[in-house]
Design a protein around this motif. Structure first.
Motif, PDB file in Angstrom:
ATOM      1  N   PHE A 149       0.807  -1.214   0.000  1.00 53.42           N
ATOM      2  CA  PHE A 149       0.000   0.000   0.000  1.00 53.42           C
ATOM      3  C   PHE A 149       0.839   1.261   0.000  1.00 53.42           C
ATOM      4  O   PHE A 149       0.336   2.340  -0.293  1.00 53.42           O
ATOM      5  CB  PHE A 149      -0.992  -0.012   1.173  1.00 53.42           C
ATOM      6  N   HIS A 150       2.112   1.110   0.336  1.00 54.99           N
ATOM      7  CA  HIS A 150       2.982   2.279   0.262  1.00 54.99           C
ATOM      8  C   HIS A 150       3.749   2.307  -1.035  1.00 54.99           C
ATOM      9  O   HIS A 150       4.592   3.166  -1.245  1.00 54.99           O
ATOM     10  CB  HIS A 150       3.980   2.265   1.442  1.00 54.99           C
ATOM     11  N   GLY A 151       3.488   1.321  -1.894  1.00 53.10           N
ATOM     12  CA  GLY A 151       4.226   1.279  -3.143  1.00 53.10           C
ATOM     13  C   GLY A 151       5.653   0.805  -2.936  1.00 53.10           C
ATOM     14  O   GLY A 151       6.505   0.963  -3.805  1.00 53.10           O
ATOM     15  N   ASP A 152       5.908   0.222  -1.785  1.00 54.20           N
ATOM     16  CA  ASP A 152       7.258  -0.252  -1.512  1.00 54.20           C
ATOM     17  C   ASP A 152       7.271  -1.766  -1.626  1.00 54.20           C
ATOM     18  O   ASP A 152       6.631  -2.468  -0.852  1.00 54.20           O
ATOM     19  CB  ASP A 152       7.669   0.179  -0.093  1.00 54.20           C
ATOM     20  N   LEU A 153       7.987  -2.258  -2.595  1.00 59.47           N
ATOM     21  CA  LEU A 153       7.996  -3.695  -2.800  1.00 59.47           C
ATOM     22  C   LEU A 153       9.221  -4.361  -2.193  1.00 59.47           C
ATOM     23  O   LEU A 153       9.498  -5.505  -2.458  1.00 59.47           O
ATOM     24  CB  LEU A 153       7.928  -4.009  -4.305  1.00 59.47           C
ATOM     25  N   GLY A 154       9.952  -3.622  -1.410  1.00 60.90           N
ATOM     26  CA  GLY A 154      11.083  -4.228  -0.734  1.00 60.90           C
ATOM     27  C   GLY A 154      12.383  -4.037  -1.486  1.00 60.90           C
ATOM     28  O   GLY A 154      12.412  -3.528  -2.595  1.00 60.90           O
ATOM     29  N   PRO A 155      13.486  -4.440  -0.864  1.00 60.05           N
ATOM     30  CA  PRO A 155      14.795  -4.312  -1.493  1.00 60.05           C
ATOM     31  C   PRO A 155      15.061  -5.519  -2.377  1.00 60.05           C
ATOM     32  O   PRO A 155      14.475  -6.575  -2.171  1.00 60.05           O
ATOM     33  CB  PRO A 155      15.751  -4.298  -0.300  1.00 60.05           C
ATOM     34  N   SER A 156      15.922  -5.375  -3.322  1.00 56.98           N
ATOM     35  CA  SER A 156      16.269  -6.505  -4.166  1.00 56.98           C
ATOM     36  C   SER A 156      17.432  -7.261  -3.555  1.00 56.98           C
ATOM     37  O   SER A 156      18.337  -6.672  -2.983  1.00 56.98           O
ATOM     38  CB  SER A 156      16.644  -6.003  -5.563  1.00 56.98           C
ATOM     39  N   ILE A 157      17.393  -8.584  -3.663  1.00 58.22           N
ATOM     40  CA  ILE A 157      18.493  -9.386  -3.151  1.00 58.22           C
ATOM     41  C   ILE A 157      19.550  -9.579  -4.224  1.00 58.22           C
ATOM     42  O   ILE A 157      20.735  -9.633  -3.969  1.00 58.22           O
ATOM     43  CB  ILE A 157      17.984 -10.769  -2.683  1.00 58.22           C
ATOM     44  N   ALA A 158      19.084  -9.641  -5.464  1.00 60.96           N
ATOM     45  CA  ALA A 158      20.032  -9.849  -6.566  1.00 60.96           C
ATOM     46  C   ALA A 158      20.887  -8.605  -6.768  1.00 60.96           C
ATOM     47  O   ALA A 158      22.081  -8.701  -6.997  1.00 60.96           O
ATOM     48  CB  ALA A 158      19.275 -10.166  -7.843  1.00 60.96           C
ATOM     49  N   TYR A 159      20.266  -7.434  -6.702  1.00 62.46           N
ATOM     50  CA  TYR A 159      20.999  -6.189  -6.907  1.00 62.46           C
ATOM     51  C   TYR A 159      20.933  -5.412  -5.613  1.00 62.46           C
ATOM     52  O   TYR A 159      20.149  -4.469  -5.474  1.00 62.46           O
ATOM     53  CB  TYR A 159      20.373  -5.392  -8.046  1.00 62.46           C
ATOM     54  N   VAL A 160      21.770  -5.827  -4.678  1.00 58.69           N
ATOM     55  CA  VAL A 160      21.711  -5.222  -3.348  1.00 58.69           C
ATOM     56  C   VAL A 160      21.953  -3.733  -3.438  1.00 58.69           C
ATOM     57  O   VAL A 160      22.901  -3.273  -4.054  1.00 58.69           O
ATOM     58  CB  VAL A 160      22.769  -5.859  -2.429  1.00 58.69           C
TER      59      VAL A 160
END
Lengths: 310, 578, 328
Positions: free
Chosen positions: C78-89
């Motif tokens: 709902f905040h438009g935040d899908l989290g950090p990427s693990i592949a491209y830290v």
């Protein structure tokens, strides 16, 4: 209730909006001889069937025509087709013809199995929903819609990547479990129209249970339709399987046409000009799927005289 | 009415097609013309590929995974390392030596950051102290003896407690990039250790290039040559290209096509079949097999806790049964080389006890493999063509490589076919990468191919890889084979080696010999081939690439992470416009 | 009509919820630890690796119980935040998707729209004229039976590699950076054309065949016979036939979306087009939970929205739904 037009219900697989049109009434049972007569006169059916049969025979007999096995090394690398190597060899030195015929086998097996699985699920959901109606139908409809909308390939990619599909059976089940919704919808629509007919009421009055009615009265009346649905499922499954194999998500120990394309791309067949490595597998897939689709339309014409061009 | 709409629809499609044809005739093929003000001039630009496999999102040189060239073109190290002559090249430091328990480095004068500020010893101290932050990749040195970093004028002293790990320290000298204190002291700890520092205005380094364009993009990254690079005045070195554009590969084959069409000058991609194209405008380091320098060793790693792999005689039979030449020729077209039985890379040949390797090392022979199996109780009692365990149970070893690594997939198929002849049954499998990592690290696997350890200044990393103790439940970086059968000795020797100053050649060689004996006799892992430092170039626009022959041309022609700060920079500096 | 749309909305919301939950669950239920491979790729030494393992697990929130991760996931959504990427830290998933999505949309939208329009038109024309029918039909069948990646390979081989009319891969020429210039636009179009053509052709085949069969059926049905017997002009008859045939084609459009998206993925891979397809492959290889989740969320959302649009269009076109006449 979904607005389902009784008159036409375009059943499309998505890759081919090939429609299976539903007659206003289920066609009267014709004598088998009459059907066969029209069948052999229908050009589309004949062509489609011939193509599919040719490749099926090639798939069955092919492996006996060659000593090579698809994964075997040791042949000259990157040879174009010659009398010795009918379809040439791959860059690391494998026989393309051997890969091709074994790959055909995989395509047929997966297509048929996946088609059966999808047909089984589709029939169950379609018959139950169409016959029972009411709340049961609502729930099944929602289920069908949900699975319908989720993009199949996207889901398959994730699941196949994680589950590491290693057998044709596993791949077929996976594909079958995701491609049944359109079939369920179509069968449901047909079942609806049949269920409201007199002879069903008669059957009900005579005390037959739902199961038996579906099995003995409805399904046989729809048999031609069910067959058409199955053919489309078969064709669609072959395409989906080829795509999964191309992405490297299919069984890696079993040769398939999609896997050949995968190897060809990663072996730089394009840049090194090895057309004999990537053209045949695509031809195989296109021919089988195209043949099935054409058969489908031809059979549709045979079963529904209204479609025939005379 | 409907014909009108039909016409409109057809018209639409026709317009699109026409547009595309026009576009392609003007923009396709050779790319935008050199006269265009928006495109880079072709003769001043070097196009590279083969390093980036993802978007150019990280410019943090303190964490591996940074965009191509971040370390090397933008940020630099105290020294550089020449693997082909085993020499350290003074770079940002003019000298470094051990004085008692301290390593004393003299920082070079006259170096400026690309924002004009002067480079000082304070920057060096700041950089090394970031190793103390949680999450830093360089924390090890602070845990293994380094106690403090002090500066006096332009001299930096790294003060140790106890005997320093000399081998590791040497590696640090040419791998740790120096970052500017005046910019980085403004970053938080998380940003320093795991952030991507991709703000262009903050990309301040001492190197010959500065950021041009492309951060966050997934196609190209552009570096612009900077004025005032210190090496021009100090060493007379300058970069002949105004721009370096690195290309993100989506696949090796796409890059191959662009390479052959003269759109890529230096490619570090793996191109199977390139051996057939060498000659004319295509060049490689060696003019014939193996064409490439060797960058790492592909080991066949057995799980020594599972039978029959726990029997070193069986491992020896296995090694002897593998037709490595077929892998080298059929799978790789001779662009790799067969590995030495010790597994050590050719650049380390001065550390290899060759006589010992010849005497104790394995080589391919079906007859000998069969003999070893027979002499050690492995027989084929059920006549299926494969030998069984001593207790009679079937042997069927599962050999895994990551799915999609096609050359490795082919290699293990060749291995399985060749060990068949000696009677050893191997089944190749291709789990996805993470599944493989899981199987390997947890000790569930039987056989796996692995090439984690790369070229460096010392084979110490290889010994650590083979013999590291203790064994944990999950092995994440070394000793995947869980080898303990030779007792604590080989690991103790390895640790001892780390404590030997690299100047003490005699003592070091003795330890090397002793450790290699364990590799040769016990085979904790079986060395198969050397993967290449893939490098091929197209001389349509640039010439004078590295070569095995020619004065001063023996440089590492690679833009891979960690190679520019070897002699990659020299390779670039020596290029000439066509 | 509003009842119909309300039902559809409810179903879509439900689908969204289910799809999102599946999206969350699948990567996590599978074996393998992404942190392990992340550490492997960092190539840090032994001591550092051990410490980093715990550090990353914590910073990515992977040590929290599953239900907590699930809630965090929805909150982030709902905040438009899908989290950090693990592949491209260092990069966020949203960032990565935003850079890739425009390319995929640039392929998909024109391909779907144009192939739908052109396919229906040509199919309808073929239904009327025998000569056209005999040429169009076999071609359309072959096209629709082709796997996307094979057609892509053939086009790439013939037009890009052999004849060198079009470039072979990428989204724009290497010497350019994205900018609003004519130069860039031309380069972009040249690179865009072949992948677009691949998607267009295969989809076109399907629509053409479908429309042709439907029109033929309509033309044989009772009401057209009736109209013709009354002496109605054939144009009028065709108009009615066409309007009726369009309806099933429209619902077919919704179905087709899922598969064209799949086709776009493999086409992007063959042409090295930097869209969502290439991102997915990397995400799978490296087991980047967050990136995979985010991408599939986008795909699902996109398909749901597109379906909804089609449903609205269907309501507008089909008067029966408006007046609430049910089909059974």
């Amino acid at each position: 209730m979904d607005t389902v037009d009784q008159h036409t219900d375009s059943v499309s697989t998505g890759t081919a909006a090939v429609s299976v049109t539903v007659a206003e009434e289920a066609p009267p049972r014709r004598s088998r001889n009459e059907t066969l007569y029209f069948a052999f006169r229908n050009r589309k059916l004949v062509i489609g069937l011939s193509v599919v049969t040719f490749f099926l025979l090639l798939a069955i007999v092919g492996p006996w025509l060659t000593d090579a096995t698809p994964f075997e090394f040791g042949y000259p690398t990157g040879e174009p087709p010659s009398r010795e190597y009918w379809l040439g060899t791959t860059a690391p030195g494998q026989d393309v013809f051997a890969q091709f015929v074994y790959g055909l086998r995989s395509s047929f097996v997966v297509g048929a199995l996946a088609g059966c699985v999808a047909a089984a699920i589709g029939m169950t959901v379609g018959f139950v929903g169409g016959y029972r109606g009411g709340a049961v139908d609502e729930i099944l409809s929602v289920l069908t819609n949900v699975v319908l909308v989720i993009p199949t390939l996207a889901v398959l990619i994730i699941v196949a990547a994680y589950l590491s599909v290693q057998s044709l059976l596993a791949e077929a089940v996976l594909i079958g479990v995701t491609s049944w919704p359109w079939a369920a919808r179509a069968i449901r629509a047909q079942t609806f129209s049949l269920a409201s007919r007199d002879f069903i009421s008669v059957a009900r009055l005579s005390g037959q249970t739902g199961w038996k009615i579906v099995a003995k009265e409805i399904a046989p009346n729809m048999s031609s339709y069910l067959f058409l649905v199955f053919i489309l499922l078969f064709g669609g499954s072959v395409l989906i399987a080829a795509t999964l194999d191309f992405l490297g998500l299919g069984p890696s120990q079993v040769m398939s046409l999609g896997l050949m394309l995968n190897n060809a791309v990663s072996g730089s067949a394009l840049q090194l000009g090895m057309w004999w490595w990537f053209i045949p597998p695509g031809v195989g897939i296109t021919a089988i799927v195209g043949g099935l689709y054409v058969m489908n339309v031809g059979l549709d014409e045979v079963f529904n005289p209204k479609l025939r061009e005379t | 009415m409907s014909t009108q709409r039909t016409r409109r629809a057809i018209g639409l499609v026709a317009v699109v097609a026409a547009l595309a044809v026009v576009a392609s005739l003007t923009a396709g093929g050779a790319g935008a013309g050199p006269q265009s003000p928006f495109a880079l001039p072709r003769s001043e630009t070097l196009y590279t590929s083969g390093t980036a496999w993802g978007p150019y999102s990280s410019f943090n040189p303190l964490r591996n995974g940074y965009a191509t060239g971040t370390l090397g073109l933008l940020y630099e190290t105290l020294f550089r390392y020449d693997p082909l002559t085993d020499k350290f090249i003074p770079w940002l430091a003019t000298s470094g030596k051990w004085v008692g328990k301290s390593y004393v480095v003299t920082v070079r004068q006259g170096v400026t950051w690309n924002d004009g500020k002067p480079f000082t010893a304070a920057d060096v101290k700041f950089t090394f102290q970031t190793g103390k932050l949680t999450g830093s990749q360089y924390s090890t040195m602070w845990k293994t003896g380094l106690k403090s970093v002090t500066t006096k004028g332009n001299v930096v002293s790294f003060n140790f407690e106890g005997v320093p790990n000399y081998q590791d320290w040497d590696t640090n000298m040419y791998t740790i990039p120096i970052v500017p204190k005046h910019i980085w002291s403004g970053y938080s700890a998380t940003e320093i250790t795991t952030g991507n520092t991709d703000s262009p205005s903050k990309q301040v380094g001492t190197g010959p290039f500065k950021y041009g364009a492309g951060a966050g993009s997934s196609q190209t990254l552009q570096w612009n040559r900077r004025a005032g690079w210190w090496a021009t005045k100090a060493l007379g070195a300058s970069m002949p290209m105004k721009y370096i554009v690195d290309i993100h590969n989506t696949s090796n084959t796409a890059s191959l096509q662009n390479f052959l069409q003269n759109k890529i000058d230096l490619s570090n991609n793996f191109f199977p079949g390139i051996d057939k194209q060498v000659g004319g405008k295509i060049g490689t380091y060696y003019k014939k097999a193996p064409f490439m320098l060797s960058a790492n060793t592909a080991w066949l790693v057995p799980n020594t806790t599972k039978k029959p792999l726990n029997d070193k005689a069986f491992r020896r039979a296995l090694a002897t049964a593998i037709n490595i030449n077929q892998i080298v020729t059929a799978d790789y077209g001779n662009i790799v080389a067969k590995a030495n039985p010790t597994g050590l890379l050719p650049t380390w040949s001065k550390w290899i006890n060759k006589a010992q390797a010849k005497k104790l090392g394995f080589s391919y022979s079906v007859a000998r493999a069969k003999a070893i199996l027979a002499a050690n109780g492995y027989k084929d009692s059920d006549g299926d063509g494969y030998v069984e365990n001593k207790d009679g149970s079937d042997i069927n070893l599962r050999l895994i490589v990551p799915n999609g690594w096609s050359d490795w997939m082919t290699a293990i198929q060749i291995i399985a076919e060749s060990t068949k002849d000696a009677g050893i049954k191997i089944t190749p499998a291709y789990p996805d990468y993470n599944g493989l990592v899981d199987e390997r690290n947890s000790g569930k696997f039987e056989l796996v191919i692995n090439n984690d350890k790369q070229l460096g200044n010392t084979p110490y990393t290889y010994y650590d890889y083979l013999f590291h103790l203790p064994i944990a439940e999950s092995q994440t970086f070394a000793n995947f084979s869980r080898f303990t059968q030779a007792g604590p000795a080989p690991w103790a020797l390895t640790l001892k080696l780390n404590k030997v100053p690299t100047s003490n050649l005699v003592k070091a060689k003795k330890i090397h010999s002793a450790i290699q004996k364990y590799i040769l006799e016990d085979l904790p892992a079986i060395p198969l081939w050397y993967n290449g430092m893939w490098a091929q170039w197209n001389t349509t626009y640039w010439t004078n690439f590295p070569s095995a022959t020619g004065q001063g041309m023996q440089n590492t022609p690679s833009t891979w992470n960690g190679y520019l700060n070897m002699t990659g920079i020299d390779a670039l500096a020596k290029l000439k416009k066509k | 009509m509003s009842r119909y749309l309300l039902r559809k909305s409810a179903i879509y919301l439900l689908t969204f919820f289910v799809a999102v939950s599946i999206d969350f669950a699948i990567p996590r239920l599978m074996p393998g630890n992404p942190i392990d491979s992340l550490i492997g790729r960092l190539q840090a030494d032994s001591t550092a690796s051990q410490e980093l393992h715990g550090f990353f697990t914590e910073s990515f929130g992977l040590d929290e119980p599953l239900w907590k991760q699930y809630l965090t996931f929805w909150r982030g959504l709902f905040h438009g935040d899908l989290g950090p990427s693990i592949a491209y830290v260092g990069s966020s998933v949203t960032e990565l998707i935003w850079t890739a999505i425009p390319y995929t949309l640039a392929l998909l939208v024109p391909a779907i729209v144009l192939s739908y329009i052109a396919g229906n038109r040509v199919g309808a024309m073929a239904a009327r004229r025998k000569t056209l029918d005999n040429t169009v039909l076999p071609v359309a069948y072959v096209l629709t039976a082709m796997p996307y990646m094979w057609l892509a390979l053939i086009l790439a081989y013939v037009l890009a590699f052999r004849l060198q009319i079009f470039p072979v891969s990428g989204a724009y020429d290497f010497s350019l950076q994205p900018a609003w210039t004519l130069e860039f636009a031309r380069s972009f179009l040249a690179h865009w054309f072949l992948p677009f053509l691949t998607l267009f052709l295969v989809a076109f085949g399907g629509w053409a065949i479908g429309m042709r069969n439907l029109i033929i059926y309509e033309l044989e049905s009772e009401y057209t016979n009736y109209l013709q017997s009354l002496g109605a002009p054939s144009r009028l008859v065709r108009k009615y036939a066409y309007s009726n045939a369009v309806l099933p084609q429209m619902s077919g459009l919704a179905l087709a979306l899922g598969l064209v998206v799949g086709g776009a993925l493999v086409t992007e891979i063959v042409f090295g087009y930097p869209g969502i397809g290439s991102l997915i492959i990397t995400a799978i290889q490296v087991r980047d939970y967050f990136l995979l989740q985010g991408i599939f969320l986008f795909i699902i959302l996109g398909v749901l929205i597109a379906n909804f649009i089609v449903d609205i269009a269907y309501v507008i076109v089909d008067p029966r739904t408006r007046t609430g006449i049910q089909g059974s």
